[in-house]
Scaffold this motif. Structure first.
Motif, PDB file in Angstrom:
ATOM      1  N   ALA A 102       0.838  -1.205   0.000  1.00 53.37           N
ATOM      2  CA  ALA A 102       0.000   0.000   0.000  1.00 53.37           C
ATOM      3  C   ALA A 102       0.874   1.257   0.000  1.00 53.37           C
ATOM      4  N   SER A 103       1.932   1.246   0.813  1.00 52.99           N
ATOM      5  CA  SER A 103       2.880   2.369   0.809  1.00 52.99           C
ATOM      6  C   SER A 103       3.462   2.582  -0.569  1.00 52.99           C
ATOM      7  N   ILE A 159       2.284   2.238  -3.390  1.00 49.24           N
ATOM      8  CA  ILE A 159       1.463   2.984  -4.345  1.00 49.24           C
ATOM      9  C   ILE A 159       1.096   4.358  -3.766  1.00 49.24           C
ATOM     10  N   GLY A 160       1.782   4.743  -2.692  1.00 49.93           N
ATOM     11  CA  GLY A 160       1.611   6.103  -2.165  1.00 49.93           C
ATOM     12  C   GLY A 160       0.368   6.281  -1.313  1.00 49.93           C
ATOM     13  N   MET A 161      -0.173   5.178  -0.798  1.00 53.92           N
ATOM     14  CA  MET A 161      -1.384   5.299   0.010  1.00 53.92           C
ATOM     15  C   MET A 161      -1.026   5.780   1.416  1.00 53.92           C
ATOM     16  N   PRO A 162      -1.747   6.773   1.935  1.00 55.72           N
ATOM     17  CA  PRO A 162      -1.445   7.249   3.289  1.00 55.72           C
ATOM     18  C   PRO A 162      -1.846   6.228   4.355  1.00 55.72           C
ATOM     19  N   TYR A 163      -1.327   6.441   5.563  1.00 55.97           N
ATOM     20  CA  TYR A 163      -1.471   5.487   6.666  1.00 55.97           C
ATOM     21  C   TYR A 163      -2.920   5.089   6.953  1.00 55.97           C
ATOM     22  N   ARG A 223      -5.701   5.533   5.295  1.00 53.60           N
ATOM     23  CA  ARG A 223      -6.409   4.914   4.179  1.00 53.60           C
ATOM     24  C   ARG A 223      -5.954   3.456   4.034  1.00 53.60           C
ATOM     25  N   ARG A 253      -8.630   0.543   4.105  1.00 58.16           N
ATOM     26  CA  ARG A 253      -8.907  -0.184   2.865  1.00 58.16           C
ATOM     27  C   ARG A 253      -8.214  -1.549   2.798  1.00 58.16           C
ATOM     28  N   ILE A 254      -7.012  -1.630   3.366  1.00 54.37           N
ATOM     29  CA  ILE A 254      -6.194  -2.825   3.156  1.00 54.37           C
ATOM     30  C   ILE A 254      -6.086  -3.680   4.426  1.00 54.37           C
ATOM     31  N   PRO A 256      -9.946  -4.866   6.637  1.00 55.04           N
ATOM     32  CA  PRO A 256     -10.747  -6.005   6.161  1.00 55.04           C
ATOM     33  C   PRO A 256     -10.061  -7.355   6.413  1.00 55.04           C
TER      34      PRO A 256
END
Ligand SMILES: Nc1ncnc2c1ncn2[C@@H]1O[C@H](COP(=O)(O)OP(=O)(O)O)[C@@H](O)[C@H]1O
Ligand SMILES: [Mg+2]
Lengths: 215, 270
Positions: A118-119, A121-125, A127, A131-132, A135
């Motif tokens: 997730a990091s 692809i630049g996803m913030p903490y 989120r 999202r990841i 779940p």
């Protein structure tokens, strides 16, 4: 048999209160447990420390004493709660301590590669968490959380000591009235068993549903 | 001439006592394919992870496209997290263990970045995702979860996921080493096609034939430093260092040797 017919309305009301205690405390305890789990893995020491303290206290003391402190003790400090709110408060705090550990286990059980992917692809903490991680953590935690729900259902019987007329208290008063203790307690024992059997069937269904993507 | 999209200067990194990177300078030009080789434990993974700051160097400078970072004592504080996210959006990463999101379908994996990070409208993200799945030959696996895919298919979805960010550079860390040998080709072909399209890439691999075909430059690492940095042609036909010659002899005969556990400190590698 007569005894059963006569006490049927009482039993039904007791069952309602037991379910109310169990379900409401589970929902509140889950919300609390989720917050405490987040505090426990946060970067802030004060939050982590408070979370550890809370879990340690509520897991390390008997639920019965927690209930009695809230119902009999708090009035000395000017906080007076009705029996049912007292019981729900104690059960929620108690369940929250255990559930926070179940949730934390779920979060830590998610492969660290998931955070990294997730990091990458630049996803913030947050989120990433929502999202990841969340779940997948839910799926990992489901068996333990389901077990905690069932344990909580049984723990509601301790609310009888603070005069909540739930199943256990109903059985006691039926017994006191006609000395048919055996029948009364066997009867409510069967009712607890039935509730918990349904809960574990539900848990199994949920586990299969959550696991579908992974099979 | 534009600045190279990746520029590392004086990179040092230790894990506890273990100095894994001991002063690495490396830049990757636009459109260049750089293959990183070297024995197990030489710091290749750590180095590529520094290229998108999944690993924070102890000292040195990292520039990723238009984002510049100073590490260690002179480390810049404010706004760093945001800058890091921005840098990572411009670099794709393909992991040895794929790290696909298991609760999402193949398409879900690919469009997660476009939807959640690039904020593309759903329809546009789906169109992009479908195009990328088609590009890696998995259009028919659109709605399948990773657990139902073979290793080779998983890695191709992971490549599509990386490409979906439309990155300037894609980093690969041993993309085939978790796969059965018969699945290597399908992944390597996809990477080769990307090279043909002019994608800038850094690839850690032990596959010498592949490296020779795809690489513009081979960087050979040992003991946390770059030992040789040469064109693919020069690297394979006239390596200047004895260390590289030994390594090539070993991998040519059996790829297994270099996959052995990392040698202990002080012990000669391989
Ligand atoms: N997170 C970590 N913690 C401790 N040691 C690590 C960590 N990551 C890598 N290492 C060690 O650093 C050395 C270099 O690792 P790595 O960069 O993975 O090398 P390579 O990819 O070339 O095999 C190895 O000895 C490895 O055990
Ligand atoms: Mg490695």
């Amino acid at each position: 048999m007569d005894m059963l017919v006569d006490s049927f309305p009482m039993l039904l009301r007791g069952l309602g209160i037991t379910l109310l205690l169990g379900v409401v405390s589970f929902v509140l305890g889950s919300a609390l447990g989720a917050l405490v789990a987040l505090a426990r893995i946060s970067a802030f020491r004060v939050l982590r420390g408070s979370a550890i303290m809370y879990v340690s206290i509520f897991r390390g003391t008997p639920l019965l004493i927690q209930i009695m402190i809230i119902y009999f003790g708090l009035p000395q400090l000017g906080v007076q709660l009705e029996p049912i709110p007292s019981a729900i408060l104690a059960l929620s705090l108690f369940a929250g301590a255990y559930l926070s550990e179940n949730f934390r286990g779920g979060i830590l059980g998610v492969d660290k590669g998931q955070w990294e992917a997730a990091s990458s692809i630049g996803m913030p903490y947050w989120r990433t968490f929502r999202r990841i991680i969340f779940p997948q953590a839910i799926r990992i935690a489901t068996p333990a959380v389901g077990g905690r729900f069932i344990a909580l259902m049984k723990d509601t019987s301790l609310a009888s000591v603070v005069t909540v007329v739930e199943l256990t208290r109903v059985a006691e008063s039926i017994g006191n009235a006609n000395f048919r203790y055996m029948e009364a307690f066997l009867m409510i024992g069967a009712m607890y068993w039935l509730i918990n059997t349904l809960l574990s069937v539900g848990q199994g269904m949920l586990e299969r549903r959550l696991g579908k993507a992974y099979a | 001439m534009t600045k190279p999209p990746i520029e590392l200067t004086g990179i040092h990194k230790a894990f506890g006592e273990l100095e894994v990177l001991r002063g690495v300078d490396l830049s990757v030009e636009r459109g260049e394919v750089v293959v990183l080789m070297g024995p197990s434990g030489s710091g290749k993974t750590t180095l590529v992870r520094c290229m998108n700051l999944l690993e924070e160097p102890d000292s040195g400078h990292v520039r990723i496209c238009d984002c510049a970072f100073s590490c260690g004592a002179s480390r810049d504080g404010r706004g760093r997290a945001r800058l890091m996210q921005r840098a990572r959006q411009q670099t794709g990463m393909v992991f040895q263990q794929f790290n696909l999101f298991p609760h999402m379908t193949a398409l879900g994996n690919v469009i997660e970045g476009p939807r959640q990070v690039r904020k593309l409208p759903t329809a546009e993200a789906i169109a992009l995702g479908e195009r990328l799945l088609d590009r890696v030959g998995l259009a028919d696996k659109r709605d399948v979860h990773p657990s139902r895919l073979s290793g080779g298919q998983k890695q191709r979805v992971a490549i599509a996921r990386a490409l979906a960010m439309e990155p300037e550079v894609v980093l690969f860390d041993e993309p085939t080493s978790a796969l059965d040998p018969e699945l290597h080709a399908e992944v390597l072909e996809v990477i080769q096609e990307l090279a043909g399209d002019g994608m800038t890439m850094v690839i850690v691999t032990h596959e010498t034939h592949f490296a020779r075909e795809v690489a513009d430059r081979i960087v050979f690492m040992d003991g946390g430093v770059v030992v040789e940095d040469a064109t693919a042609e020069a690297f394979f036909t006239r390596p200047s260092k004895e260390r590289v010659r030994t390594f090539l002899r070993l991998v040519d005969h059996s790829g297994a040797v270099v996959d052995a556990p990392a040698p202990r400190v002080g012990e000669e590698a391989v």
